[in-house]
Design a protein around this motif. Structure first.
Motif, PDB file in Angstrom:
ATOM      1  N   ARG A  94       0.615  -1.544  -0.269  1.00  0.00           N
ATOM      2  CA  ARG A  94       0.028   0.100  -0.239  1.00  0.00           C
ATOM      3  C   ARG A  94       0.847   1.401   0.016  1.00  0.00           C
ATOM      4  NH1 ARG A  94      -4.147  -1.053  -2.499  1.00  0.00           N
ATOM      5  NH2 ARG A  94      -3.990   0.846  -1.768  1.00  0.00           N
ATOM      6  N   LYS A  95       2.391   0.827  -0.315  1.00  0.00           N
ATOM      7  CA  LYS A  95       2.836   2.347  -0.112  1.00  0.00           C
ATOM      8  C   LYS A  95       2.468   3.319  -1.137  1.00  0.00           C
ATOM      9  CE  LYS A  95       6.815   2.179   0.255  1.00  0.00           C
ATOM     10  NZ  LYS A  95       9.162   1.557   0.576  1.00  0.00           N
ATOM     11  N   VAL A  96       2.634   4.544  -1.438  1.00  0.00           N
ATOM     12  CA  VAL A  96       2.255   5.339  -2.533  1.00  0.00           C
ATOM     13  C   VAL A  96       3.309   5.416  -2.875  1.00  0.00           C
ATOM     14  CG1 VAL A  96       1.468   7.603  -3.142  1.00  0.00           C
ATOM     15  CG2 VAL A  96       0.874   6.903  -0.950  1.00  0.00           C
ATOM     16  N   ILE A  97       5.149   5.943  -2.753  1.00  0.00           N
ATOM     17  CA  ILE A  97       6.199   5.842  -3.043  1.00  0.00           C
ATOM     18  C   ILE A  97       6.618   4.520  -3.010  1.00  0.00           C
ATOM     19  CG2 ILE A  97       7.598   7.213  -3.832  1.00  0.00           C
ATOM     20  CD1 ILE A  97       6.726   9.313  -2.986  1.00  0.00           C
ATOM     21  N   SER A  98       7.080   3.518  -4.177  1.00  0.00           N
ATOM     22  CA  SER A  98       8.010   2.802  -4.303  1.00  0.00           C
ATOM     23  C   SER A  98       9.118   2.348  -4.618  1.00  0.00           C
ATOM     24  CB  SER A  98       7.430   1.620  -4.698  1.00  0.00           C
ATOM     25  OG  SER A  98       6.794   2.009  -5.635  1.00  0.00           O
ATOM     26  N   ARG A  99      10.467   2.246  -4.671  1.00  0.00           N
ATOM     27  CA  ARG A  99      11.893   2.327  -4.955  1.00  0.00           C
ATOM     28  C   ARG A  99      12.446   1.059  -5.616  1.00  0.00           C
ATOM     29  NH1 ARG A  99      12.867   7.644  -2.796  1.00  0.00           N
ATOM     30  NH2 ARG A  99      14.564   8.077  -4.449  1.00  0.00           N
ATOM     31  N   PHE A 100      12.871   0.707  -6.585  1.00  0.00           N
ATOM     32  CA  PHE A 100      13.345  -0.381  -7.426  1.00  0.00           C
ATOM     33  C   PHE A 100      15.031  -0.168  -7.506  1.00  0.00           C
ATOM     34  CE2 PHE A 100       9.015  -0.380  -7.242  1.00  0.00           C
ATOM     35  CZ  PHE A 100       8.615  -1.988  -7.148  1.00  0.00           C
ATOM     36  N   VAL A 101      15.500  -1.069  -6.803  1.00  0.00           N
ATOM     37  CA  VAL A 101      16.877  -0.318  -7.193  1.00  0.00           C
ATOM     38  C   VAL A 101      17.995  -2.395  -7.732  1.00  0.00           C
ATOM     39  CG1 VAL A 101      17.353   1.129  -5.493  1.00  0.00           C
ATOM     40  CG2 VAL A 101      17.470  -1.183  -4.654  1.00  0.00           C
ATOM     41  N   LEU A 102      18.726  -2.621  -8.380  1.00  0.00           N
ATOM     42  CA  LEU A 102      19.394  -3.928  -8.315  1.00  0.00           C
ATOM     43  C   LEU A 102      19.786  -4.044  -7.010  1.00  0.00           C
ATOM     44  CD1 LEU A 102      21.616  -3.126 -11.700  1.00  0.00           C
ATOM     45  CD2 LEU A 102      19.674  -4.368 -11.769  1.00  0.00           C
ATOM     46  N   LYS A 103      19.450  -5.661  -6.815  1.00  0.00           N
ATOM     47  CA  LYS A 103      19.649  -6.578  -5.456  1.00  0.00           C
ATOM     48  C   LYS A 103      20.487  -8.075  -5.687  1.00  0.00           C
ATOM     49  CE  LYS A 103      18.074  -3.927  -1.957  1.00  0.00           C
ATOM     50  NZ  LYS A 103      18.375  -3.223  -0.998  1.00  0.00           N
ATOM     51  N   GLU A 104      21.003  -8.242  -4.997  1.00  0.00           N
ATOM     52  CA  GLU A 104      21.350 -10.192  -4.625  1.00  0.00           C
ATOM     53  C   GLU A 104      20.136 -11.123  -4.943  1.00  0.00           C
ATOM     54  OE1 GLU A 104      22.054 -13.746  -4.394  1.00  0.00           O
ATOM     55  OE2 GLU A 104      21.099 -12.939  -2.768  1.00  0.00           O
ATOM     56  N   ARG A 105      19.914 -11.444  -5.110  1.00  0.00           N
ATOM     57  CA  ARG A 105      18.258 -12.699  -4.986  1.00  0.00           C
ATOM     58  C   ARG A 105      18.451 -13.023  -3.657  1.00  0.00           C
ATOM     59  NH1 ARG A 105      14.639 -14.825  -8.452  1.00  0.00           N
ATOM     60  NH2 ARG A 105      15.459 -14.384 -10.539  1.00  0.00           N
ATOM     61  N   GLU A 106      19.198 -13.378  -3.811  1.00  0.00           N
ATOM     62  CA  GLU A 106      18.798 -14.378  -2.030  1.00  0.00           C
ATOM     63  C   GLU A 106      19.596 -13.100  -0.652  1.00  0.00           C
ATOM     64  OE1 GLU A 106      21.214 -17.905   0.523  1.00  0.00           O
ATOM     65  OE2 GLU A 106      21.263 -17.954  -1.266  1.00  0.00           O
ATOM     66  N   PHE A 107      20.168 -12.805  -0.598  1.00  0.00           N
ATOM     67  CA  PHE A 107      20.608 -11.853   0.243  1.00  0.00           C
ATOM     68  C   PHE A 107      19.768 -10.341   0.236  1.00  0.00           C
ATOM     69  CE2 PHE A 107      23.768 -15.580   0.163  1.00  0.00           C
ATOM     70  CZ  PHE A 107      23.804 -15.691   1.559  1.00  0.00           C
ATOM     71  N   LEU A 108      19.866 -10.590  -0.530  1.00  0.00           N
ATOM     72  CA  LEU A 108      19.156  -8.874  -1.165  1.00  0.00           C
ATOM     73  C   LEU A 108      20.592  -7.314  -0.978  1.00  0.00           C
ATOM     74  CD1 LEU A 108      15.655  -8.766   0.869  1.00  0.00           C
ATOM     75  CD2 LEU A 108      15.734  -9.548  -1.471  1.00  0.00           C
ATOM     76  N   SER A 109      21.244  -7.973  -0.933  1.00  0.00           N
ATOM     77  CA  SER A 109      22.241  -7.266  -0.965  1.00  0.00           C
ATOM     78  C   SER A 109      22.398  -5.929  -1.894  1.00  0.00           C
ATOM     79  CB  SER A 109      23.929  -8.022  -0.594  1.00  0.00           C
ATOM     80  OG  SER A 109      23.644  -8.722  -1.579  1.00  0.00           O
ATOM     81  N   ASP A 110      22.612  -4.896  -2.156  1.00  0.00           N
ATOM     82  CA  ASP A 110      23.340  -4.023  -3.210  1.00  0.00           C
ATOM     83  C   ASP A 110      23.929  -4.789  -4.138  1.00  0.00           C
ATOM     84  OD1 ASP A 110      20.745  -2.345  -2.043  1.00  0.00           O
ATOM     85  OD2 ASP A 110      22.230  -0.864  -0.823  1.00  0.00           O
ATOM     86  N   TYR A 111      23.469  -4.783  -5.089  1.00  0.00           N
ATOM     87  CA  TYR A 111      24.523  -4.458  -6.160  1.00  0.00           C
ATOM     88  C   TYR A 111      25.766  -3.342  -6.306  1.00  0.00           C
ATOM     89  CZ  TYR A 111      26.274  -5.242 -11.219  1.00  0.00           C
ATOM     90  OH  TYR A 111      27.455  -5.206 -12.212  1.00  0.00           O
ATOM     91  N   PRO A 112      26.871  -3.060  -6.288  1.00  0.00           N
ATOM     92  CA  PRO A 112      28.271  -2.406  -6.344  1.00  0.00           C
ATOM     93  C   PRO A 112      27.882  -0.906  -6.333  1.00  0.00           C
ATOM     94  CG  PRO A 112      29.400  -4.598  -6.583  1.00  0.00           C
ATOM     95  CD  PRO A 112      27.668  -4.589  -7.314  1.00  0.00           C
ATOM     96  N   ILE A 113      27.303  -1.101  -8.109  1.00  0.00           N
ATOM     97  CA  ILE A 113      27.305   0.290  -8.404  1.00  0.00           C
ATOM     98  C   ILE A 113      25.724   0.556  -8.105  1.00  0.00           C
ATOM     99  CG2 ILE A 113      27.173   1.695 -10.554  1.00  0.00           C
ATOM    100  CD1 ILE A 113      30.014   0.651  -9.073  1.00  0.00           C
TER     101      ILE A 113
END
Length: 320
Positions: free
Chosen positions: A130-149
């Protein structure tokens, strides 16, 4: 008393946020939606949204507004009223193209700047939250860590999910979203919004009295087009729903006929050959209506259970 144009139309959105006189408005708008009301953007440059390099074999890029921020980040902004087919793919395509076409021949990848694709929709895209604002970035599938860049981000603002009233507006973000959602229904600038210079300026631009005849004509054409498209979508959904209802009734009738045949055949078989094992009943239940009718005729010749099982073996039942 004023009459304001609808900021959600393509023409109005570009006029309010994308003209060269709208830099302060766009800076306030982006700080509110992208940077949690913080003055992160000190200045920006509004670019021609159609000036991305034309590359042989690539589709043209359609965005409403394109801006370059003080840190080099490029923001492409789109206001979308209708939920059209493959819209999600178009967002990815436009963002990827904006990122990949930054470099000239022989330039190094290190020169690539981040790209943010900001999409405002007048419909719900993500029903799971139900969030009005949502943000999507590149993540590692299992650990959900951010892509280095951290160079690629998709930000969505879903207007129908914003339910705050005028008295409930607290932040600059609230006020800008409220402006987008309700400006055309207002007849004056609310005091709580007029105190923000950039929003007050946006209302001034959105005043119908400030538009030329040609601009009003273009705005009217776009609103009629949106109404026609929405009407066509509503009609298509209505037709599809009715077809589904009729098909469901037909399937329901067929299912009822089959259940009645099955129950009758089991009673007749039990009279002739005795009790029918559950696994054999399951096989009989898999028969079509036509084959059940054939079985009803054949069972007159059955004298023992083996006659039934032999007949079933000839019916090409699914492997169990």
């Amino acid at each position: 008393m004023f009459t304001f144009i609808n900021p959600k139309t393509d023409f109005a959105f570009k006029k309010i946020f994308g003209s060269q006189n709208s830099k302060d408005i766009l800076k306030s708008f982006l700080n509110a939606l992208l940077y949690d009301n913080q003055p992160t953007i000190e200045y920006l440059q509004i670019l021609d949204p159609h000036s991305l390099p034309l590359i042989r074999g690539l589709k043209d890029t359609y965005v409403d507004i394109r801006a370059k921020l003080n840190d080099g980040t490029e923001v492409i902004i789109e206001m979308q009223v209708l939920n059209v087919e493959a819209f999600e793919k178009r967002i990815l395509y436009n963002a990827a193209k904006a990122y990949s076409t930054q470099l000239e021949t022989a330039e190094q990848y290190v020169m690539l700047n981040p790209v943010i694709a900001l999409t405002i929709t007048d419909f719900e895209m993500f029903e799971d939250f139900r969030k009005v604002i949502s943000r999507f970035v590149l993540k590692e599938r299992e650990f959900l860590s951010d892509y280095p860049i951290f160079d690629f981000e998709l930000v969505f603002v879903e207007l129908p999910k914003f339910q705050k009233s005028l008295n409930e507006l607290e932040t600059l973000t609230d006020k800008w979203i409220y402006f987008l959602k309700t400006a055309r229904d207002l007849n004056s600038v609310p005091a709580t919004m007029e105190e923000v210079p950039e929003i007050s300026q946006a209302f001034t631009i959105a005043t119908k009295a400030n538009l030329s005849y040609d601009e009003l004509s273009e705005l009217q054409k776009q609103e009629i087009y949106i109404q026609d498209r929405r009407g066509a979508i509503t009609k298509a959904v209505s037709i599809a729903t009715e077809k589904g209802r009729q098909q469901g009734k037909q399937e329901g009738r067929q299912e009822g006929i089959k259940e009645g045949q099955f129950a009758l055949i089991i009673r007749l078989l039990e009279r002739r050959v005795g009790a029918i094992a559950p696994e054999v009943q399951n096989q009989i239940q898999e028969l079509s209506i036509a084959k059940l009718e054939n079985l009803a005729e054949a069972l007159l010749n059955f004298t023992q259970i083996s006659d039934l099982t032999a007949w079933l073996e000839t019916q090409d039942l699914p492997a169990r």
